[in-house]
Scaffold this active site. Structure first.
Site, mmCIF file in Angstrom:
data_model
loop_
_atom_site.group_PDB
_atom_site.id
_atom_site.type_symbol
_atom_site.label_atom_id
_atom_site.label_comp_id
_atom_site.label_asym_id
_atom_site.label_seq_id
_atom_site.Cartn_x
_atom_site.Cartn_y
_atom_site.Cartn_z
ATOM 1 C CD GLU A 1 17.003 4.113 -8.931
ATOM 2 O OE1 GLU A 1 16.128 4.712 -8.243
ATOM 3 O OE2 GLU A 1 17.850 4.740 -9.608
ATOM 4 C CD GLU B 1 3.187 9.097 -3.575
ATOM 5 O OE1 GLU B 1 2.505 8.246 -4.308
ATOM 6 O OE2 GLU B 1 2.732 10.416 -3.512
ATOM 7 C CB SER C 1 14.217 2.419 -1.152
ATOM 8 O OG SER C 1 14.431 3.302 -1.779
ATOM 9 C CG LEU D 1 6.335 4.822 4.319
ATOM 10 C CD1 LEU D 1 5.311 3.835 5.580
ATOM 11 C CD2 LEU D 1 5.937 4.659 2.911
HETATM 12 N N1 COS Z 1 -0.401 -4.316 -1.671
HETATM 13 C C1 COS Z 1 -0.496 -5.000 -0.817
HETATM 14 N N2 COS Z 1 0.206 -5.820 -0.061
HETATM 15 C C2 COS Z 1 1.631 -5.863 -0.608
HETATM 16 C C3 COS Z 1 1.695 -4.856 -1.857
HETATM 17 C C4 COS Z 1 0.895 -4.148 -2.303
HETATM 18 N N3 COS Z 1 1.199 -3.324 -3.212
HETATM 19 N N4 COS Z 1 3.185 -5.017 -1.707
HETATM 20 C C5 COS Z 1 3.658 -5.946 -0.945
HETATM 21 N N5 COS Z 1 2.600 -6.531 -0.351
HETATM 22 C C6 COS Z 1 2.629 -7.457 1.054
HETATM 23 C C7 COS Z 1 3.345 -8.809 0.400
HETATM 24 O O1 COS Z 1 2.315 -9.646 -0.232
HETATM 25 C C8 COS Z 1 3.765 -9.173 1.610
HETATM 26 O O2 COS Z 1 2.691 -9.964 2.381
HETATM 27 P P1 COS Z 1 3.274 -11.467 2.982
HETATM 28 O O3 COS Z 1 4.502 -11.176 4.081
HETATM 29 O O4 COS Z 1 2.122 -11.836 3.615
HETATM 30 O O5 COS Z 1 3.726 -12.324 1.958
HETATM 31 C C9 COS Z 1 4.289 -8.159 2.472
HETATM 32 O O6 COS Z 1 3.515 -7.147 2.058
HETATM 33 C C10 COS Z 1 5.807 -7.536 2.109
HETATM 34 O O7 COS Z 1 6.198 -7.540 1.093
HETATM 35 P P2 COS Z 1 7.650 -7.501 0.301
HETATM 36 O O8 COS Z 1 8.217 -8.907 0.639
HETATM 37 O O9 COS Z 1 7.581 -7.270 -1.115
HETATM 38 O O10 COS Z 1 8.261 -6.419 1.252
HETATM 39 P P3 COS Z 1 9.786 -5.816 1.122
HETATM 40 O O11 COS Z 1 10.228 -5.245 2.541
HETATM 41 O O12 COS Z 1 10.682 -6.711 0.341
HETATM 42 O O13 COS Z 1 9.358 -4.722 0.403
HETATM 43 C C11 COS Z 1 9.726 -2.830 -1.473
HETATM 44 C C12 COS Z 1 10.120 -4.094 -0.835
HETATM 45 C C13 COS Z 1 11.079 -2.217 -1.899
HETATM 46 C C14 COS Z 1 8.488 -3.052 -2.570
HETATM 47 C C15 COS Z 1 8.811 -1.485 -0.493
HETATM 48 O O14 COS Z 1 9.597 -1.640 0.672
HETATM 49 C C16 COS Z 1 8.944 -0.307 -1.174
HETATM 50 O O15 COS Z 1 7.757 -0.176 -2.198
HETATM 51 N N6 COS Z 1 9.504 0.708 -0.776
HETATM 52 C C17 COS Z 1 9.347 2.212 -1.272
HETATM 53 C C18 COS Z 1 8.644 2.728 -0.131
HETATM 54 C C19 COS Z 1 8.185 4.240 -0.636
HETATM 55 O O16 COS Z 1 7.599 4.158 -1.842
HETATM 56 N N7 COS Z 1 8.740 5.188 0.023
HETATM 57 C C20 COS Z 1 8.443 6.377 -0.173
HETATM 58 C C21 COS Z 1 7.507 6.860 0.861
HETATM 59 S S1 COS Z 1 6.123 7.865 0.427
HETATM 60 S S2 COS Z 1 7.044 9.520 -0.159
#
Ligand code: COS
Length: 398
Positions: A375, A371, A140, A133
Protein backbone atom coordinates in the site's frame (compact mmCIF):
# COMPACT_ATOMS: atom_id res chain seq x y z
CA UNK A 1 12.77 -17.80 -18.58
CA UNK A 2 15.61 -18.96 -16.31
CA UNK A 3 18.07 -16.75 -14.46
CA UNK A 4 20.73 -17.78 -17.00
CA UNK A 5 18.54 -16.45 -19.81
CA UNK A 6 17.77 -13.30 -17.83
CA UNK A 7 21.51 -12.69 -17.54
CA UNK A 8 21.67 -12.37 -21.33
CA UNK A 9 19.57 -9.19 -21.07
CA UNK A 10 21.49 -5.96 -21.75
CA UNK A 11 21.15 -4.95 -18.08
CA UNK A 12 24.23 -7.00 -17.18
CA UNK A 13 27.96 -7.02 -17.85
CA UNK A 14 30.71 -9.63 -17.39
CA UNK A 15 31.12 -8.89 -13.68
CA UNK A 16 27.47 -9.87 -13.12
CA UNK A 17 27.82 -13.10 -15.07
CA UNK A 18 30.90 -14.06 -13.04
CA UNK A 19 29.31 -13.12 -9.74
CA UNK A 20 26.11 -15.04 -10.47
CA UNK A 21 27.91 -18.18 -11.63
CA UNK A 22 30.28 -18.26 -8.67
CA UNK A 23 27.54 -17.49 -6.14
CA UNK A 24 25.22 -20.20 -7.49
CA UNK A 25 28.06 -22.72 -7.39
CA UNK A 26 29.01 -21.74 -3.84
CA UNK A 27 25.39 -21.76 -2.66
CA UNK A 28 24.69 -25.23 -4.06
CA UNK A 29 27.85 -26.60 -2.44
CA UNK A 30 27.59 -24.85 0.93
CA UNK A 31 24.07 -23.93 1.96
CA UNK A 32 22.68 -27.47 2.33
CA UNK A 33 25.33 -28.26 4.96
CA UNK A 34 24.54 -25.23 7.17
CA UNK A 35 22.21 -25.63 10.17
CA UNK A 36 18.52 -25.11 9.36
CA UNK A 37 16.73 -22.30 11.20
CA UNK A 38 13.92 -24.37 12.75
CA UNK A 39 15.55 -24.98 16.13
CA UNK A 40 18.03 -22.16 16.59
CA UNK A 41 17.43 -19.38 14.10
CA UNK A 42 20.16 -17.16 15.59
CA UNK A 43 22.81 -19.86 15.15
CA UNK A 44 21.56 -20.54 11.62
CA UNK A 45 21.86 -16.86 10.70
CA UNK A 46 25.28 -16.50 12.28
CA UNK A 47 26.47 -19.55 10.36
CA UNK A 48 25.24 -18.06 7.09
CA UNK A 49 26.82 -14.66 7.74
CA UNK A 50 30.14 -16.30 8.62
CA UNK A 51 30.07 -18.60 5.59
CA UNK A 52 29.22 -15.72 3.25
CA UNK A 53 31.91 -13.55 4.83
CA UNK A 54 34.52 -16.30 4.49
CA UNK A 55 33.58 -16.86 0.85
CA UNK A 56 33.82 -13.15 0.01
CA UNK A 57 30.12 -12.88 -0.91
CA UNK A 58 29.51 -10.02 1.50
CA UNK A 59 31.97 -7.91 -0.49
CA UNK A 60 28.86 -7.13 -2.55
CA UNK A 61 27.39 -5.07 0.31
CA UNK A 62 30.31 -2.66 0.84
CA UNK A 63 32.06 -0.21 -1.51
CA UNK A 64 35.50 -0.86 -3.03
CA UNK A 65 37.26 1.50 -0.63
CA UNK A 66 36.30 -0.93 2.17
CA UNK A 67 37.21 -4.02 0.19
CA UNK A 68 33.95 -4.31 -1.71
CA UNK A 69 33.31 -5.49 -5.26
CA UNK A 70 32.29 -2.19 -6.85
CA UNK A 71 33.18 1.46 -6.38
CA UNK A 72 29.64 2.11 -5.12
CA UNK A 73 26.91 -0.34 -4.15
CA UNK A 74 25.99 -2.13 -7.38
CA UNK A 75 22.27 -2.75 -7.19
CA UNK A 76 22.30 -5.38 -9.95
CA UNK A 77 24.83 -7.41 -7.96
CA UNK A 78 22.74 -7.07 -4.79
CA UNK A 79 19.62 -8.15 -6.70
CA UNK A 80 21.36 -11.12 -8.31
CA UNK A 81 22.63 -12.23 -4.91
CA UNK A 82 19.15 -12.06 -3.37
CA UNK A 83 17.54 -13.83 -6.30
CA UNK A 84 20.12 -16.65 -6.29
CA UNK A 85 20.07 -17.08 -2.51
CA UNK A 86 16.28 -16.71 -2.31
CA UNK A 87 15.85 -19.50 -4.86
CA UNK A 88 17.79 -21.82 -2.56
CA UNK A 89 17.50 -20.70 1.06
CA UNK A 90 15.29 -17.94 2.50
CA UNK A 91 17.47 -17.50 5.58
CA UNK A 92 20.64 -17.07 3.51
CA UNK A 93 18.85 -14.39 1.51
CA UNK A 94 17.73 -12.71 4.75
CA UNK A 95 21.25 -12.78 6.23
CA UNK A 96 22.79 -11.34 3.07
CA UNK A 97 20.09 -8.68 2.73
CA UNK A 98 20.38 -7.47 6.31
CA UNK A 99 24.15 -7.04 6.07
CA UNK A 100 23.35 -4.71 3.17
CA UNK A 101 20.30 -2.89 4.56
CA UNK A 102 21.96 -2.56 7.98
CA UNK A 103 25.00 -0.84 6.51
CA UNK A 104 23.49 0.77 3.38
CA UNK A 105 23.05 4.10 5.15
CA UNK A 106 26.68 4.00 6.38
CA UNK A 107 27.89 3.36 2.83
CA UNK A 108 25.73 6.15 1.41
CA UNK A 109 26.02 8.80 4.14
CA UNK A 110 28.75 7.77 6.60
CA UNK A 111 31.99 9.67 7.15
CA UNK A 112 35.18 7.96 5.98
CA UNK A 113 35.90 7.17 9.61
CA UNK A 114 32.53 5.43 10.14
CA UNK A 115 32.91 3.45 6.93
CA UNK A 116 36.41 2.34 7.89
CA UNK A 117 35.30 1.43 11.42
CA UNK A 118 32.18 -0.60 10.63
CA UNK A 119 32.15 -1.89 7.06
CA UNK A 120 35.17 -4.25 6.92
CA UNK A 121 33.87 -6.49 9.70
CA UNK A 122 30.46 -6.67 8.03
CA UNK A 123 32.17 -7.58 4.75
CA UNK A 124 34.07 -10.38 6.50
CA UNK A 125 30.99 -11.72 8.28
CA UNK A 126 32.49 -10.85 11.68
CA UNK A 127 29.87 -8.24 12.50
CA UNK A 128 26.10 -8.37 11.98
CA UNK A 129 24.10 -5.27 11.07
CA UNK A 130 20.53 -4.07 11.68
CA UNK A 131 18.32 -1.23 10.40
CA UNK A 132 16.22 0.29 13.18
CA UNK A 133 13.54 2.47 11.61
CA UNK A 134 10.09 1.15 12.56
CA UNK A 135 8.26 1.88 15.77
CA UNK A 136 4.98 0.58 17.16
CA UNK A 137 3.21 3.78 16.06
CA UNK A 138 5.48 4.56 13.11
CA UNK A 139 5.72 1.69 10.64
CA UNK A 140 4.43 2.94 7.31
CA UNK A 141 4.33 6.52 8.60
CA UNK A 142 8.05 7.01 9.26
CA UNK A 143 7.68 10.72 9.98
CA UNK A 144 5.56 9.87 13.06
CA UNK A 145 8.49 8.30 14.92
CA UNK A 146 8.87 9.19 18.58
CA UNK A 147 12.31 7.88 19.61
CA UNK A 148 14.31 10.98 20.46
CA UNK A 149 17.87 12.19 20.30
CA UNK A 150 18.62 14.98 22.76
CA UNK A 151 21.96 16.79 22.83
CA UNK A 152 24.34 16.10 25.69
CA UNK A 153 27.26 18.43 25.81
CA UNK A 154 28.90 19.52 22.56
CA UNK A 155 29.74 16.05 21.26
CA UNK A 156 27.01 13.57 22.18
CA UNK A 157 23.30 12.79 22.03
CA UNK A 158 21.15 10.58 24.25
CA UNK A 159 18.65 8.26 22.55
CA UNK A 160 15.37 7.33 24.24
CA UNK A 161 12.48 5.25 22.91
CA UNK A 162 11.75 1.89 21.33
CA UNK A 163 12.11 0.36 17.88
CA UNK A 164 10.21 -2.73 16.84
CA UNK A 165 10.15 -5.43 14.10
CA UNK A 166 13.90 -4.95 13.83
CA UNK A 167 15.47 -7.68 11.74
CA UNK A 168 18.62 -9.12 13.31
CA UNK A 169 17.39 -7.56 16.57
CA UNK A 170 19.16 -9.46 19.32
CA UNK A 171 22.01 -10.77 17.18
CA UNK A 172 23.24 -7.59 15.48
CA UNK A 173 26.51 -5.95 16.56
CA UNK A 174 25.59 -2.55 15.10
CA UNK A 175 22.33 -0.81 14.26
CA UNK A 176 21.56 2.23 12.14
CA UNK A 177 18.95 3.95 14.30
CA UNK A 178 16.56 6.67 13.14
CA UNK A 179 15.42 9.19 15.73
CA UNK A 180 13.53 12.41 16.14
CA UNK A 181 16.15 15.10 16.55
CA UNK A 182 13.74 18.01 16.36
CA UNK A 183 15.18 20.38 13.74
CA UNK A 184 11.66 20.66 12.29
CA UNK A 185 8.33 18.87 12.70
CA UNK A 186 7.64 15.67 10.74
CA UNK A 187 9.99 14.23 8.16
CA UNK A 188 12.45 17.12 8.32
CA UNK A 189 13.25 16.61 12.00
CA UNK A 190 14.80 13.13 11.94
CA UNK A 191 18.43 12.02 12.13
CA UNK A 192 20.28 8.72 11.76
CA UNK A 193 23.02 7.32 14.00
CA UNK A 194 25.18 4.23 14.05
CA UNK A 195 24.74 2.62 17.48
CA UNK A 196 26.76 -0.30 18.76
CA UNK A 197 24.61 -3.10 20.18
CA UNK A 198 26.59 -3.18 23.42
CA UNK A 199 26.01 0.52 24.15
CA UNK A 200 24.79 0.88 27.78
CA UNK A 201 21.00 1.41 27.83
CA UNK A 202 20.34 -0.47 24.57
CA UNK A 203 18.45 -3.66 25.39
CA UNK A 204 16.34 -6.26 23.62
CA UNK A 205 12.85 -5.78 25.07
CA UNK A 206 11.40 -8.87 23.40
CA UNK A 207 12.07 -11.32 20.61
CA UNK A 208 9.26 -11.59 18.05
CA UNK A 209 8.29 -14.96 16.58
CA UNK A 210 7.21 -14.91 12.93
CA UNK A 211 5.74 -17.46 10.49
CA UNK A 212 9.03 -17.94 8.69
CA UNK A 213 11.61 -17.87 11.52
CA UNK A 214 14.05 -14.94 11.37
CA UNK A 215 15.71 -13.03 14.19
CA UNK A 216 13.34 -10.14 14.95
CA UNK A 217 13.07 -8.00 18.07
CA UNK A 218 11.88 -4.91 19.84
CA UNK A 219 14.77 -2.75 21.06
CA UNK A 220 14.66 -0.32 23.98
CA UNK A 221 16.80 2.79 24.13
CA UNK A 222 17.19 4.19 27.62
CA UNK A 223 19.57 7.14 27.75
CA UNK A 224 21.85 5.55 25.15
CA UNK A 225 24.84 7.86 24.68
CA UNK A 226 26.06 8.20 21.12
CA UNK A 227 28.82 10.46 19.77
CA UNK A 228 27.72 13.06 17.23
CA UNK A 229 30.42 11.73 14.94
CA UNK A 230 28.24 8.59 14.56
CA UNK A 231 25.57 10.59 12.76
CA UNK A 232 24.89 9.70 9.13
CA UNK A 233 24.35 12.84 7.07
CA UNK A 234 23.53 16.18 8.66
CA UNK A 235 21.14 16.98 11.49
CA UNK A 236 17.59 16.58 10.16
CA UNK A 237 18.68 14.41 7.21
CA UNK A 238 17.35 11.16 8.72
CA UNK A 239 14.28 10.83 6.50
CA UNK A 240 16.37 11.34 3.37
CA UNK A 241 18.94 8.83 4.67
CA UNK A 242 16.19 6.24 5.27
CA UNK A 243 14.44 6.78 1.94
CA UNK A 244 17.64 6.81 -0.12
CA UNK A 245 18.68 3.54 1.52
CA UNK A 246 15.25 2.05 0.82
CA UNK A 247 15.44 3.25 -2.81
CA UNK A 248 18.32 0.78 -3.19
CA UNK A 249 17.10 -2.05 -1.02
CA UNK A 250 13.45 -2.09 -2.14
CA UNK A 251 14.55 -3.37 -5.55
CA UNK A 252 16.46 -6.12 -3.77
CA UNK A 253 13.32 -7.18 -1.88
CA UNK A 254 11.73 -7.59 -5.31
CA UNK A 255 14.73 -9.68 -6.32
CA UNK A 256 14.33 -11.99 -3.32
CA UNK A 257 10.65 -12.42 -4.18
CA UNK A 258 11.73 -13.20 -7.73
CA UNK A 259 14.04 -15.93 -6.42
CA UNK A 260 11.20 -17.41 -4.34
CA UNK A 261 8.81 -17.20 -7.32
CA UNK A 262 11.24 -18.82 -9.72
CA UNK A 263 11.74 -21.66 -7.26
CA UNK A 264 7.96 -22.11 -6.85
CA UNK A 265 7.54 -22.21 -10.63
CA UNK A 266 10.33 -24.77 -10.88
CA UNK A 267 8.65 -26.92 -8.21
CA UNK A 268 5.27 -26.52 -9.94
CA UNK A 269 6.64 -27.68 -13.28
CA UNK A 270 8.60 -30.60 -11.80
CA UNK A 271 5.66 -31.82 -9.76
CA UNK A 272 3.05 -31.45 -12.48
CA UNK A 273 5.23 -33.18 -15.06
CA UNK A 274 5.75 -36.23 -12.87
CA UNK A 275 2.55 -36.54 -10.80
CA UNK A 276 -0.01 -38.83 -12.43
CA UNK A 277 -3.67 -37.86 -12.23
CA UNK A 278 -6.61 -39.39 -14.12
CA UNK A 279 -4.12 -41.61 -15.94
CA UNK A 280 -1.91 -38.80 -17.25
CA UNK A 281 0.61 -36.27 -15.92
CA UNK A 282 -0.98 -33.41 -13.98
CA UNK A 283 0.65 -31.06 -16.48
CA UNK A 284 -1.70 -32.35 -19.20
CA UNK A 285 -4.63 -30.61 -17.53
CA UNK A 286 -5.26 -27.20 -19.01
CA UNK A 287 -5.85 -25.60 -15.60
CA UNK A 288 -2.35 -26.69 -14.58
CA UNK A 289 -1.01 -25.23 -17.81
CA UNK A 290 -2.78 -21.96 -17.02
CA UNK A 291 -1.06 -21.88 -13.61
CA UNK A 292 2.32 -22.46 -15.27
CA UNK A 293 1.70 -19.90 -18.03
CA UNK A 294 0.50 -17.15 -15.68
CA UNK A 295 3.38 -17.79 -13.27
CA UNK A 296 6.06 -17.84 -15.98
CA UNK A 297 4.79 -14.56 -17.40
CA UNK A 298 4.73 -12.93 -13.96
CA UNK A 299 8.28 -14.16 -13.24
CA UNK A 300 9.55 -12.51 -16.42
CA UNK A 301 7.63 -9.29 -15.73
CA UNK A 302 9.06 -9.19 -12.18
CA UNK A 303 12.58 -9.76 -13.48
CA UNK A 304 12.17 -6.93 -15.97
CA UNK A 305 10.97 -4.50 -13.29
CA UNK A 306 13.59 -5.54 -10.72
CA UNK A 307 16.56 -5.34 -13.08
CA UNK A 308 15.23 -2.19 -14.76
CA UNK A 309 15.22 -0.47 -11.35
CA UNK A 310 18.67 -1.83 -10.46
CA UNK A 311 20.18 -0.90 -13.84
CA UNK A 312 18.68 2.61 -13.70
CA UNK A 313 20.26 3.21 -10.29
CA UNK A 314 23.62 1.73 -11.32
CA UNK A 315 23.69 3.96 -14.40
CA UNK A 316 23.68 6.97 -12.11
CA UNK A 317 20.06 8.03 -11.64
CA UNK A 318 20.02 10.09 -8.42
CA UNK A 319 16.63 8.61 -7.43
CA UNK A 320 14.80 5.46 -8.50
CA UNK A 321 11.92 5.88 -6.10
CA UNK A 322 9.20 4.99 -8.63
CA UNK A 323 11.13 2.19 -10.34
CA UNK A 324 12.11 0.56 -7.02
CA UNK A 325 8.57 0.83 -5.65
CA UNK A 326 7.12 -0.76 -8.80
CA UNK A 327 9.69 -3.57 -8.70
CA UNK A 328 9.06 -4.31 -5.04
CA UNK A 329 5.30 -4.15 -5.29
CA UNK A 330 4.91 -6.22 -8.43
CA UNK A 331 7.53 -8.85 -7.65
CA UNK A 332 6.33 -9.51 -4.10
CA UNK A 333 2.63 -9.53 -4.98
CA UNK A 334 3.10 -11.79 -7.99
CA UNK A 335 5.44 -14.10 -6.05
CA UNK A 336 2.66 -14.57 -3.50
CA UNK A 337 0.28 -15.64 -6.30
CA UNK A 338 2.85 -17.90 -7.94
CA UNK A 339 3.71 -19.64 -4.68
CA UNK A 340 0.02 -20.04 -3.85
CA UNK A 341 -0.52 -21.69 -7.26
CA UNK A 342 2.47 -23.96 -6.65
CA UNK A 343 0.98 -25.03 -3.32
CA UNK A 344 -2.36 -25.70 -5.05
CA UNK A 345 -0.71 -27.77 -7.78
CA UNK A 346 1.01 -29.85 -5.06
CA UNK A 347 -2.35 -30.58 -3.39
CA UNK A 348 -1.99 -32.03 0.14
CA UNK A 349 1.78 -32.17 -0.26
CA UNK A 350 1.81 -28.40 -0.70
CA UNK A 351 0.80 -27.79 2.91
CA UNK A 352 3.07 -30.48 4.34
CA UNK A 353 5.92 -29.32 6.60
CA UNK A 354 9.31 -29.84 5.00
CA UNK A 355 8.02 -29.51 1.42
CA UNK A 356 9.68 -26.57 -0.35
CA UNK A 357 6.51 -24.83 -1.51
CA UNK A 358 5.12 -24.86 2.04
CA UNK A 359 8.30 -23.13 3.22
CA UNK A 360 8.08 -20.58 0.38
CA UNK A 361 4.44 -19.91 1.28
CA UNK A 362 5.53 -18.79 4.75
CA UNK A 363 8.70 -17.02 3.54
CA UNK A 364 7.04 -14.74 0.98
CA UNK A 365 4.41 -13.20 3.24
CA UNK A 366 6.61 -10.71 5.08
CA UNK A 367 8.11 -9.35 1.86
CA UNK A 368 4.79 -7.73 0.97
CA UNK A 369 5.07 -5.81 4.24
CA UNK A 370 8.66 -5.02 5.15
CA UNK A 371 10.63 -2.11 3.63
CA UNK A 372 7.32 -0.51 2.73
CA UNK A 373 4.06 -2.43 2.42
CA UNK A 374 2.42 -2.76 -0.98
CA UNK A 375 0.00 0.00 0.00
CA UNK A 376 2.95 2.33 0.71
CA UNK A 377 4.50 1.49 -2.66
CA UNK A 378 1.21 2.50 -4.30
CA UNK A 379 1.33 5.86 -2.51
CA UNK A 380 4.93 6.33 -3.62
CA UNK A 381 4.26 5.42 -7.27
CA UNK A 382 1.14 7.57 -7.53
CA UNK A 383 2.92 10.55 -5.96
CA UNK A 384 5.81 10.25 -8.40
CA UNK A 385 3.38 10.07 -11.34
CA UNK A 386 1.43 13.10 -10.13
CA UNK A 387 4.66 14.98 -9.44
CA UNK A 388 5.86 14.41 -12.99
CA UNK A 389 2.49 15.65 -14.31
CA UNK A 390 2.80 18.86 -12.23
CA UNK A 391 6.36 19.37 -13.47
CA UNK A 392 5.23 18.98 -17.08
CA UNK A 393 2.29 21.39 -16.57
CA UNK A 394 4.61 23.96 -14.96
CA UNK A 395 7.04 23.65 -17.87
CA UNK A 396 4.21 24.03 -20.38
CA UNK A 397 3.00 27.18 -18.58
CA UNK A 398 6.46 28.84 -18.77
N1 COS B 1 14.87 9.83 -1.57
C1 COS B 1 15.25 11.04 -1.09
N2 COS B 1 14.38 11.91 -0.50
C2 COS B 1 13.10 11.51 -0.37
C3 COS B 1 12.65 10.26 -0.84
C4 COS B 1 13.59 9.41 -1.45
N3 COS B 1 13.22 8.22 -1.91
N4 COS B 1 11.32 10.16 -0.59
C5 COS B 1 10.95 11.29 -0.01
N5 COS B 1 12.03 12.12 0.13
C6 COS B 1 12.04 13.46 0.69
C7 COS B 1 10.94 14.27 0.01
O1 COS B 1 11.41 14.90 -1.17
C8 COS B 1 10.59 15.29 1.08
O2 COS B 1 11.58 16.31 1.09
P1 COS B 1 11.14 17.86 1.28
O3 COS B 1 10.51 17.92 2.64
O4 COS B 1 12.44 18.58 1.18
O5 COS B 1 10.18 18.15 0.17
C9 COS B 1 10.77 14.52 2.39
O6 COS B 1 11.66 13.44 2.07
C10 COS B 1 9.45 14.00 2.93
O7 COS B 1 8.85 13.18 1.94
P2 COS B 1 7.29 12.85 1.94
O8 COS B 1 6.52 14.14 1.97
O9 COS B 1 7.02 11.89 0.84
O10 COS B 1 7.11 12.14 3.36
P3 COS B 1 5.93 11.32 3.93
O11 COS B 1 5.99 11.36 5.40
O12 COS B 1 4.64 11.71 3.31
O13 COS B 1 6.38 9.84 3.44
C11 COS B 1 5.96 7.55 2.83
C12 COS B 1 5.46 8.94 3.14
C13 COS B 1 4.75 6.67 3.08
C14 COS B 1 6.37 7.47 1.38
C15 COS B 1 7.18 7.11 3.69
O14 COS B 1 6.92 7.35 5.05
C16 COS B 1 7.51 5.63 3.51
O15 COS B 1 8.19 5.24 2.56
N6 COS B 1 7.04 4.78 4.44
C17 COS B 1 7.35 3.36 4.46
C18 COS B 1 8.52 3.14 5.34
C19 COS B 1 9.07 1.78 5.27
O16 COS B 1 9.47 1.34 4.22
N7 COS B 1 9.10 1.14 6.44
C20 COS B 1 9.66 -0.15 6.54
C21 COS B 1 10.83 -0.08 7.46
S1 COS B 1 12.20 -0.99 6.97
S2 COS B 1 11.65 -2.82 7.30
Amino acid sequence: MSLAETLSWPFFDDSHHRFATELARWADATLPSLPHGEHDVDAACRARVKAMGDAGILKAVVPAAQGGLHKQLDVRTLCLAREILGFRDGLADFSFAMQGLGTGAITLFGSEDLKARYLPDVRDGKSIAGFALSEAEAGSDVAAMATTATPEGPNHVRLNGAKTWISNGGIADIYVVFVRSGEAPGARGLSAYVVEANAPGLTVAERIEVIAPHPLATLNFDQVRVPLTNRLGGPGDGFKVAMSTLDIFRSTVGAAALGFARRALHEMIEHSATRQLFGAPLADLQLTQAAIADSATEVDASALLVYRAAWTKDKGAPRVTREAAMAKMFATESAQHIIDRAVQVHGGLGVTKGVKVEELYREIRALRIYEGATEVQKIVIAREMLKSRSTKSAQAAE
